[in-house]
Structures are given as C-alpha cells and as structure tokens.
Scaffold this motif. Structure first.
Motif, PDB file in Angstrom:
ATOM      1  N   LYS A  94      33.511  44.987  25.310  1.00 51.95           N
ATOM      2  CA  LYS A  94      33.580  45.341  23.899  1.00 51.95           C
ATOM      3  C   LYS A  94      34.952  44.997  23.314  1.00 51.95           C
ATOM      4  CE  LYS A  94      33.082  49.304  20.835  1.00 51.95           C
ATOM      5  NZ  LYS A  94      32.904  50.746  20.764  1.00 51.95           N
ATOM      6  N   GLU A  95      36.005  45.220  24.089  1.00 57.37           N
ATOM      7  CA  GLU A  95      37.361  44.940  23.627  1.00 57.37           C
ATOM      8  C   GLU A  95      37.695  43.444  23.613  1.00 57.37           C
ATOM      9  OE1 GLU A  95      39.746  47.055  22.437  1.00 57.37           O
ATOM     10  OE2 GLU A  95      38.191  48.603  22.507  1.00 57.37           O
ATOM     11  N   PHE A  96      37.147  42.709  24.568  1.00 56.05           N
ATOM     12  CA  PHE A  96      37.496  41.290  24.738  1.00 56.05           C
ATOM     13  C   PHE A  96      36.267  40.412  24.913  1.00 56.05           C
ATOM     14  CE2 PHE A  96      40.929  43.900  26.437  1.00 56.05           C
ATOM     15  CZ  PHE A  96      42.002  43.439  25.695  1.00 56.05           C
ATOM     16  N   PRO A  97      35.374  40.378  23.953  1.00 61.71           N
ATOM     17  CA  PRO A  97      34.146  39.596  24.122  1.00 61.71           C
ATOM     18  C   PRO A  97      34.415  38.100  24.296  1.00 61.71           C
ATOM     19  CG  PRO A  97      34.388  40.282  21.849  1.00 61.71           C
ATOM     20  CD  PRO A  97      35.454  40.991  22.637  1.00 61.71           C
ATOM     21  N   HIS A  98      35.491  37.615  23.746  1.00 61.77           N
ATOM     22  CA  HIS A  98      35.819  36.192  23.821  1.00 61.77           C
ATOM     23  C   HIS A  98      36.413  35.794  25.174  1.00 61.77           C
ATOM     24  CE1 HIS A  98      39.370  38.391  22.610  1.00 61.77           C
ATOM     25  NE2 HIS A  98      40.117  37.386  23.017  1.00 61.77           N
ATOM     26  N   LYS A  99      36.838  36.758  25.965  1.00 62.96           N
ATOM     27  CA  LYS A  99      37.479  36.436  27.239  1.00 62.96           C
ATOM     28  C   LYS A  99      36.595  36.729  28.442  1.00 62.96           C
ATOM     29  CE  LYS A  99      42.219  36.676  25.970  1.00 62.96           C
ATOM     30  NZ  LYS A  99      43.380  36.297  26.699  1.00 62.96           N
ATOM     31  N   GLN A 145      35.444  34.100  34.896  1.00 60.68           N
ATOM     32  CA  GLN A 145      36.878  34.147  35.191  1.00 60.68           C
ATOM     33  C   GLN A 145      37.484  35.473  34.748  1.00 60.68           C
ATOM     34  OE1 GLN A 145      36.996  31.745  37.456  1.00 60.68           O
ATOM     35  NE2 GLN A 145      39.013  31.262  36.747  1.00 60.68           N
ATOM     36  N   GLY A 146      37.077  35.972  33.578  1.00 61.57           N
ATOM     37  CA  GLY A 146      37.620  37.238  33.081  1.00 61.57           C
ATOM     38  C   GLY A 146      37.310  38.378  34.002  1.00 61.57           C
ATOM     39  N   GLN A 147      36.119  38.405  34.549  1.00 59.96           N
ATOM     40  CA  GLN A 147      35.732  39.484  35.447  1.00 59.96           C
ATOM     41  C   GLN A 147      36.484  39.401  36.768  1.00 59.96           C
ATOM     42  OE1 GLN A 147      31.481  39.369  35.553  1.00 59.96           O
ATOM     43  NE2 GLN A 147      31.303  40.120  33.469  1.00 59.96           N
ATOM     44  N   VAL A 148      36.735  38.212  37.253  1.00 59.85           N
ATOM     45  CA  VAL A 148      37.527  38.032  38.471  1.00 59.85           C
ATOM     46  C   VAL A 148      38.932  38.574  38.247  1.00 59.85           C
ATOM     47  CG1 VAL A 148      38.584  36.321  40.005  1.00 59.85           C
ATOM     48  CG2 VAL A 148      36.192  36.078  39.340  1.00 59.85           C
ATOM     49  N   ALA A 149      39.509  38.261  37.111  1.00 59.56           N
ATOM     50  CA  ALA A 149      40.855  38.732  36.790  1.00 59.56           C
ATOM     51  C   ALA A 149      40.895  40.256  36.697  1.00 59.56           C
ATOM     52  CB  ALA A 149      41.327  38.109  35.483  1.00 59.56           C
ATOM     53  N   ALA A 157      38.920  42.446  38.221  1.00 61.85           N
ATOM     54  CA  ALA A 157      38.811  42.999  39.569  1.00 61.85           C
ATOM     55  C   ALA A 157      40.138  42.894  40.312  1.00 61.85           C
ATOM     56  CB  ALA A 157      37.708  42.282  40.349  1.00 61.85           C
ATOM     57  N   LYS A 158      40.799  41.760  40.196  1.00 60.57           N
ATOM     58  CA  LYS A 158      42.082  41.577  40.875  1.00 60.57           C
ATOM     59  C   LYS A 158      43.140  42.526  40.327  1.00 60.57           C
ATOM     60  CE  LYS A 158      41.520  36.826  42.375  1.00 60.57           C
ATOM     61  NZ  LYS A 158      41.986  35.449  42.258  1.00 60.57           N
ATOM     62  N   LYS A 159      43.214  42.649  39.019  1.00 68.34           N
ATOM     63  CA  LYS A 159      44.214  43.526  38.410  1.00 68.34           C
ATOM     64  C   LYS A 159      43.996  44.987  38.770  1.00 68.34           C
ATOM     65  CE  LYS A 159      46.550  40.451  36.140  1.00 68.34           C
ATOM     66  NZ  LYS A 159      47.929  40.141  36.405  1.00 68.34           N
ATOM     67  N   LEU A 160      42.757  45.383  38.921  1.00 68.31           N
ATOM     68  CA  LEU A 160      42.442  46.761  39.291  1.00 68.31           C
ATOM     69  C   LEU A 160      42.549  46.995  40.795  1.00 68.31           C
ATOM     70  CD1 LEU A 160      39.428  47.464  36.934  1.00 68.31           C
ATOM     71  CD2 LEU A 160      41.740  48.376  36.742  1.00 68.31           C
ATOM     72  N   THR A 195      45.302  43.176  30.657  1.00 65.02           N
ATOM     73  CA  THR A 195      45.543  43.997  31.843  1.00 65.02           C
ATOM     74  C   THR A 195      45.856  45.439  31.447  1.00 65.02           C
ATOM     75  OG1 THR A 195      46.345  42.108  33.079  1.00 65.02           O
ATOM     76  CG2 THR A 195      46.971  44.276  33.897  1.00 65.02           C
ATOM     77  N   TYR A 196      46.746  45.588  30.474  1.00 64.48           N
ATOM     78  CA  TYR A 196      47.102  46.932  30.032  1.00 64.48           C
ATOM     79  C   TYR A 196      45.901  47.651  29.435  1.00 64.48           C
ATOM     80  CZ  TYR A 196      51.952  45.707  30.859  1.00 64.48           C
ATOM     81  OH  TYR A 196      53.123  45.327  31.445  1.00 64.48           O
ATOM     82  N   ALA A 197      45.074  46.926  28.748  1.00 61.15           N
ATOM     83  CA  ALA A 197      43.868  47.523  28.180  1.00 61.15           C
ATOM     84  C   ALA A 197      42.935  48.001  29.287  1.00 61.15           C
ATOM     85  CB  ALA A 197      43.143  46.533  27.277  1.00 61.15           C
ATOM     86  N   ALA A 198      42.777  47.189  30.331  1.00 59.40           N
ATOM     87  CA  ALA A 198      41.915  47.570  31.461  1.00 59.40           C
ATOM     88  C   ALA A 198      42.448  48.820  32.150  1.00 59.40           C
ATOM     89  CB  ALA A 198      41.796  46.423  32.454  1.00 59.40           C
ATOM     90  N   PHE A 199      43.772  48.875  32.335  1.00 61.60           N
ATOM     91  CA  PHE A 199      44.355  50.069  32.947  1.00 61.60           C
ATOM     92  C   PHE A 199      44.199  51.292  32.037  1.00 61.60           C
ATOM     93  CE2 PHE A 199      46.999  47.192  35.696  1.00 61.60           C
ATOM     94  CZ  PHE A 199      46.440  47.609  36.891  1.00 61.60           C
TER      95      PHE A 199
END
Length: 66
Positions: A35-40, A44-48, A50-53, A2-6
């Motif tokens: 690029k930062e989180f290819p394993h995640k 589901q990762g994209q949904v998370a 969008a929600k966090k942003l 989350t912090y990385a996305a922000f």
C-alpha cells in the motif's frame, strides 16, 4: 523504504500485538508495504524487504500472497 518497513514492523508487533513468527504478520506486513510503495513492489522489492528484516527469503516467500 527500509525505514518504512521497520516502522510498519514496529507498529504491527508493539502496537497491534502481531506475532512476527505468524502467518498473519507476514500477510499484513506485505499488504501494508504494498500500500505504501505500490510502484516498488515487484519480485525485487520483496527480496529487499526480506533481507532488510533479516527474514530468510524462503520463509518470507511462504507468506507472500500474489
């Protein structure tokens, strides 16, 4: 993650001048997070992300490249 996305969001908008309402913003945000989180990054990762942003999922999905 989350912090990385922000952090990526802040860099895109404040440092690089991306418009957070534009297509290019979502394309670049998705690219950098992948690029930062290819394993995640599955569906589901994209949904998370969008929600966090605070972006409606339907709106975020318009800009996600598969």
């Amino acid at each position: 993650m989350t912090y990385a996305a922000f952090g990526i969001h802040k860099k895109l908008v404040e440092d690089e001048g991306f418009d957070p309402q534009g297509n290019d913003y979502y394309t670049e945000l998705d690219r950098r997070i992948a690029k930062e989180f290819p394993h995640k990054l599955g569906k589901q990762g994209q949904v998370a992300i969008a929600k966090k942003l605070g972006v409606p999922l339907e709106e975020y999905a318009k800009y996600v490249k598969e």
